[in-house]
Design a protein around this motif. Structure first.
Motif, PDB file in Angstrom:
ATOM      1  N   GLU A   1      48.058   7.121  15.193  1.00  0.00           N
ATOM      2  CA  GLU A   1      49.386   7.019  15.780  1.00  0.00           C
ATOM      3  C   GLU A   1      49.270   7.004  17.299  1.00  0.00           C
ATOM      4  O   GLU A   1      48.412   7.666  17.883  1.00  0.00           O
ATOM      5  CB  GLU A   1      50.271   8.183  15.331  1.00  0.00           C
ATOM      6  CG  GLU A   1      51.709   8.077  15.831  1.00  0.00           C
ATOM      7  CD  GLU A   1      52.613   9.094  15.172  1.00  0.00           C
ATOM      8  OE1 GLU A   1      53.550   9.551  15.833  1.00  0.00           O
ATOM      9  OE2 GLU A   1      52.378   9.412  13.979  1.00  0.00           O
TER      10      GLU A   1
ATOM     11  N   TYR B   1      52.357  -2.859  24.693  1.00  0.00           N
ATOM     12  CA  TYR B   1      50.963  -2.910  24.267  1.00  0.00           C
ATOM     13  C   TYR B   1      50.635  -4.244  23.582  1.00  0.00           C
ATOM     14  O   TYR B   1      51.509  -4.996  23.179  1.00  0.00           O
ATOM     15  CB  TYR B   1      50.663  -1.774  23.286  1.00  0.00           C
ATOM     16  CG  TYR B   1      51.455  -1.830  21.993  1.00  0.00           C
ATOM     17  CD1 TYR B   1      51.021  -2.598  20.913  1.00  0.00           C
ATOM     18  CD2 TYR B   1      52.640  -1.112  21.836  1.00  0.00           C
ATOM     19  CE1 TYR B   1      51.736  -2.663  19.725  1.00  0.00           C
ATOM     20  CE2 TYR B   1      53.358  -1.156  20.647  1.00  0.00           C
ATOM     21  CZ  TYR B   1      52.910  -1.943  19.604  1.00  0.00           C
ATOM     22  OH  TYR B   1      53.617  -2.006  18.434  1.00  0.00           O
TER      23      TYR B   1
ATOM     24  N   ALA C   1      48.058  -5.047  20.285  1.00  0.00           N
ATOM     25  CA  ALA C   1      47.254  -4.399  19.253  1.00  0.00           C
ATOM     26  C   ALA C   1      46.573  -5.465  18.403  1.00  0.00           C
ATOM     27  O   ALA C   1      47.200  -6.447  18.006  1.00  0.00           O
ATOM     28  CB  ALA C   1      48.115  -3.504  18.374  1.00  0.00           C
TER      29      ALA C   1
ATOM     30  N   LEU D   1      55.876  -0.349  14.489  1.00  0.00           N
ATOM     31  CA  LEU D   1      55.612  -1.065  15.735  1.00  0.00           C
ATOM     32  C   LEU D   1      56.305  -0.415  16.930  1.00  0.00           C
ATOM     33  O   LEU D   1      55.790  -0.416  18.034  1.00  0.00           O
ATOM     34  CB  LEU D   1      56.083  -2.512  15.601  1.00  0.00           C
ATOM     35  CG  LEU D   1      55.476  -3.279  14.430  1.00  0.00           C
ATOM     36  CD1 LEU D   1      56.189  -4.602  14.227  1.00  0.00           C
ATOM     37  CD2 LEU D   1      53.987  -3.509  14.665  1.00  0.00           C
ATOM     38  N   LYS D   2      57.502   0.058  16.711  1.00  0.00           N
ATOM     39  CA  LYS D   2      58.285   0.860  17.642  1.00  0.00           C
ATOM     40  C   LYS D   2      59.057   1.860  16.781  1.00  0.00           C
ATOM     41  O   LYS D   2      59.130   1.692  15.561  1.00  0.00           O
ATOM     42  CB  LYS D   2      59.268  -0.008  18.444  1.00  0.00           C
ATOM     43  CG  LYS D   2      58.634  -1.022  19.406  1.00  0.00           C
ATOM     44  CD  LYS D   2      59.697  -1.941  20.002  1.00  0.00           C
ATOM     45  CE  LYS D   2      59.117  -2.930  20.993  1.00  0.00           C
ATOM     46  NZ  LYS D   2      58.857  -2.318  22.324  1.00  0.00           N
TER      47      LYS D   2
ATOM     48  N   LEU E   1      53.481   3.645  17.459  1.00  0.00           N
ATOM     49  CA  LEU E   1      52.589   2.709  16.784  1.00  0.00           C
ATOM     50  C   LEU E   1      51.760   3.511  15.801  1.00  0.00           C
ATOM     51  O   LEU E   1      50.945   4.350  16.191  1.00  0.00           O
ATOM     52  CB  LEU E   1      51.695   1.989  17.801  1.00  0.00           C
ATOM     53  CG  LEU E   1      50.650   1.009  17.253  1.00  0.00           C
ATOM     54  CD1 LEU E   1      51.313  -0.134  16.491  1.00  0.00           C
ATOM     55  CD2 LEU E   1      49.801   0.447  18.397  1.00  0.00           C
TER      56      LEU E   1
ATOM     57  N   ILE F   1      43.832  -1.129  20.657  1.00  0.00           N
ATOM     58  CA  ILE F   1      45.112  -1.068  21.341  1.00  0.00           C
ATOM     59  C   ILE F   1      44.867  -1.203  22.844  1.00  0.00           C
ATOM     60  O   ILE F   1      44.012  -0.501  23.405  1.00  0.00           O
ATOM     61  CB  ILE F   1      45.848   0.255  21.062  1.00  0.00           C
ATOM     62  CG1 ILE F   1      45.968   0.492  19.553  1.00  0.00           C
ATOM     63  CG2 ILE F   1      47.236   0.253  21.707  1.00  0.00           C
ATOM     64  CD1 ILE F   1      46.442   1.879  19.205  1.00  0.00           C
TER      65      ILE F   1
END
Length: 487
Positions: A373, A379, A381, A395-396, A463, A475
Motif C-alpha cells: 500500500e 505517480y 506504477a 488507484l486512489k 495505491l 512505483i
C-alpha cells in the motif's frame, strides 16, 4: 464580450486576454489542475489539431475557447516542445476572422512538405436567417480551408479549398476534420461525413499540389455504424494501413460502446490506383480506449519515424461533468502515445520521454499472503503479474481496478462526477502501467492492448493491491511538466 457567432480577430483576443489576468491567477490555484498534462490556462480545450514535428520542434495545436469553460467559440491554441517534458505556450494562432470560418476554426491537421507546413481545417458557418434550419441538412456550412507556414508560428492568408457545395450531393452539411495521406506524387484528403440518411462514412479527395482538390472516393462500413464519423485518420503502421475515426450514434453492445460517442480503429487495404478497398466487419472495429474521457485523437509521424497519438481527454455530449468548470477551465490532452500493430490491432504505449519525468523509485513484491500500500496521489506504477486469478487494485481512495473471471473493471465509485464503471474482456491479465495525475487516470493494459482514460475527482491518494495474485510493482513519483511562455 466573447460572442459565439461574431468574427473574432487577434486584436480582440489580445484585448480580452489583458482583461482576464485575475481569472488566470484564480484558475492557477485550483487544486484539480493537472501536473503532467496539457490543459488551458482558462476556458475550454478539446481536439488536438495540426500535430507535427518540424525541424526538431513538435507543434501541438488544439481546439480552444480561451475565456469560458463551455466551448462556445473555437480558435486554435498552440504548444511547442522539443522533448515532451518542457513546453512553450505559444498562445492562439488561428482565429475565426473570415467569412468562411466566422463561427469557429474547427478541427484539422498538418502536413509537412519540404520547408513548409500545410494546414487544413474546417471553417464552421451557421445561418440564422430562417427558423426551419436543422443544421444537419440545412443552415450550416462546412468549409475546407488551407493555410501554410514556414516555421509553425506565422501563417499565410487563408485559402478556401471547398465548400458544402463541393461535396457529393447525398451528403448532409456535416463534412469536416481533413487529414492528409501521401501516396507517391499524389495527395489524398480524408474527411468525416454524415450523409442525408444519417449514415457515417469517410469522404476522400485527391490532389497533385495540395491546393486543388477533387472528390475521389468514399469509405463506408459493410453495415451502418453510427450516423456521423468524425476525426478520420488514415495512415500506415508497421506495414498495415489503419483507419482511426470517431463514430457517433453507435448503440451500446454488452460492455462495448458504452460512451455517448466512440473512438475506433479498423484495418484497411486501400488500392489507390484502382480506387478499391477492403474493410473489416463492424464486429472487428477496435475500441481505442475503454475509459470515459477519450475522443478525437490525431496521429503523426515524427522525425524518428514514430507514429505518435495524442487524444482529447474529454468527450462531447456526455451526461457526466467536470467540477473544474466552477474554476473556469475544462479538459486536457492525453499523454503522447507511440503506436504499433500487434495481432492486427493497434497497441498504445506512453512515449519513451515520459520516463524522464520519474523521480525516485519504489519496488514492491506482492503475493497471495502479502499486500502492499502507498498513499501517493501523483505517480506512475508498473505492475507485472506472475499469477493473477483475481485482484482489486485501488488507484486512489474509493477508485478501483478489479479483475475477475476474465473481466477488467474500472470503478470510479463516488468520485466520477457521473462516471461509473467501464470494462474490458481479457484472456489474462499480464501487466499494467498506470499514470495517476491529480484528476485523471491513464491505464495501459497488457502492453497497451487495452487502455482506460478518465477524469476522476478523488482527492485522497491510495495505491494498494489485494486478491489471488502475485508479482511486482514499481512505483515512481512524477515531476510536473515545465510550461513557459513565448517572450
Amino acid at each position: 464580450m466573447f460572442k459565439k457567432y461574431n468574427k473574432v480577430l487577434k486584436e480582440d483576443y489580445e484585448k480580452w486576454y489583458a482583461e482576464h489576468e485575475s481569472d488566470r491567477e484564480e484558475t492557477a490555484k485550483d487544486p484539480m489542475r493537472l501536473k503532467f498534462h496539457l490543459m488551458p490556462k482558462t476556458g475550454w480545450l478539446n481536439d488536438p489539431n495540426g500535430l507535427c514535428q518540424f525541424h526538431g520542434t513538435y507543434h501541438i495545436y488544439y481546439q480552444y475557447t480561451p475565456f469560458e469553460p463551455t466551448g462556445e467559440l473555437k480558435l486554435w491554441g498552440h504548444y511547442t516542445t522539443k522533448d515532451f517534458i518542457s513546453y512553450i505556450d505559444e498562445g492562439p494562432v488561428l482565429f475565426p476572422d473570415s467569412e468562411f470560418d466566422a463561427h469557429g476554426v474547427y478541427s484539422g491537421s498538418a502536413f509537412v512538405k519540404g520547408d513548409t507546413i500545410h494546414y487544413f481545417y474546417t471553417g464552421n458557418i451557421k445561418c440564422f436567417d430562417r427558423d426551419d434550419y436543422d443544421y444537419i441538412n440545412s443552415g450550416r456550412g462546412s468549409n475546407t480551408i488551407h493555410v501554410a507556414s514556414k516555421d509553425g508560428y506565422h501563417f499565410s492568408e487563408k485559402d478556401l479549398l471547398m465548400t458544402t457545395d463541393d461535396y457529393p450531393e447525398d451528403m448532409s452539411c456535416h463534412v469536416r476534420d481533413p487529414k492528409i495521406i501521401r501516396r507517391g506524387d499524389d495527395y489524398y484528403m480524408v474527411q468525416g461525413a454524415r450523409d442525408i440518411d444519417s449514415h457515417g462514412l469517410i469522404l476522400m479527395f485527391h490532389s497533385k499540389d495540395l491546393s486543388h482538390w477533387e472528390y475521389f472516393d468514399r469509405i463506408v462500413p459493410k453495415e451502418p455504424f453510427g450516423y456521423m464519423w468524425e476525426c478520420p485518420d488514415l495512415f500506415e503502421l508497421d506495414g498495415q494501413m489503419m483507419l482511426i475515426t470517431c463514430p457517433q450514434g453507435v448503440e451500446p453492445k454488452g460492455i462495448d460502446y458504452q460512451n455517448v460517442h466512440q473512438c475506433t480503429a479498423v484495418k484497411m487495404d486501400y488500392d489507390f490506383e484502382n480506387k478499391s478497398y477492403e474493410i473489416c466487419d463492424n464486429s472487428e472495429f477496435q475500441q481505442l480506449d475503454r475509459g470515459f474521457d477519450f475522443y478525437a485523437p490525431q496521429t503523426f509521424e515524427d522525425e524518428k519515424g514514430r507514429r505518435i497519438l495524442i487524444g482529447w481527454m474529454g468527450i462531447p455530449d456526455a451526461d457526466y461533468t467536470n467540477p473544474t468548470v466552477e474554476h473556469g477551465w475544462q479538459h486536457a490532452l492525453t499523454i503522447p502515445r507511440e503506436l504499433h500493430i500487434k495481432d492486427g490491432r493497434i497497441i498504445q504505449r506512453p512515449i519513451k520521454e515520459m520516463e524522464q519525468m520519474r523521480k525516485g523509485e519504489l519496488i514492491c513484491t506482492f503475493s497471495e499472503q502479502g499486500r502492499m500500500e502507498s498513499n501517493l496521489k501523483l505517480y506512475e506504477a508498473e505492475v507485472r503479474f506472475r499469477h493473477c486469478a483475481d485482484m482489486v487494485l485501488t488507484l486512489k481512495e474509493g477508485v478501483t481496478l478489479s479483475y475477475d473471471s476474465g473481466l477488467l473493471t474500472l470503478d470510479l465509485g463516488d468520485f466520477g462526477e457521473g462516471r461509473t464503471t467501464r470494462c474490458a474482456a481479457l484472456d489474462e491479465l499480464k501487466d499494467l502501467r498506470i499514470f495517476a495525475d491529480t484528476t485523471s487516470l491513464e491505464i495501459f493494459v497488457n502492453g497497451g492492448e487495452e487502455v482506460f482514460t478518465t477524469r476522476v475527482y478523488s482527492s485522497q491518494g491510495k495505491l494498494s493491491i489485494d486478491g489471488d495474485c502475485s508479482g511486482t510493482m514499481k512505483i515512481y513519483c512524477l515531476r510536473p511538466l515545465e510550461i513557459g511562455e513565448r517572450e
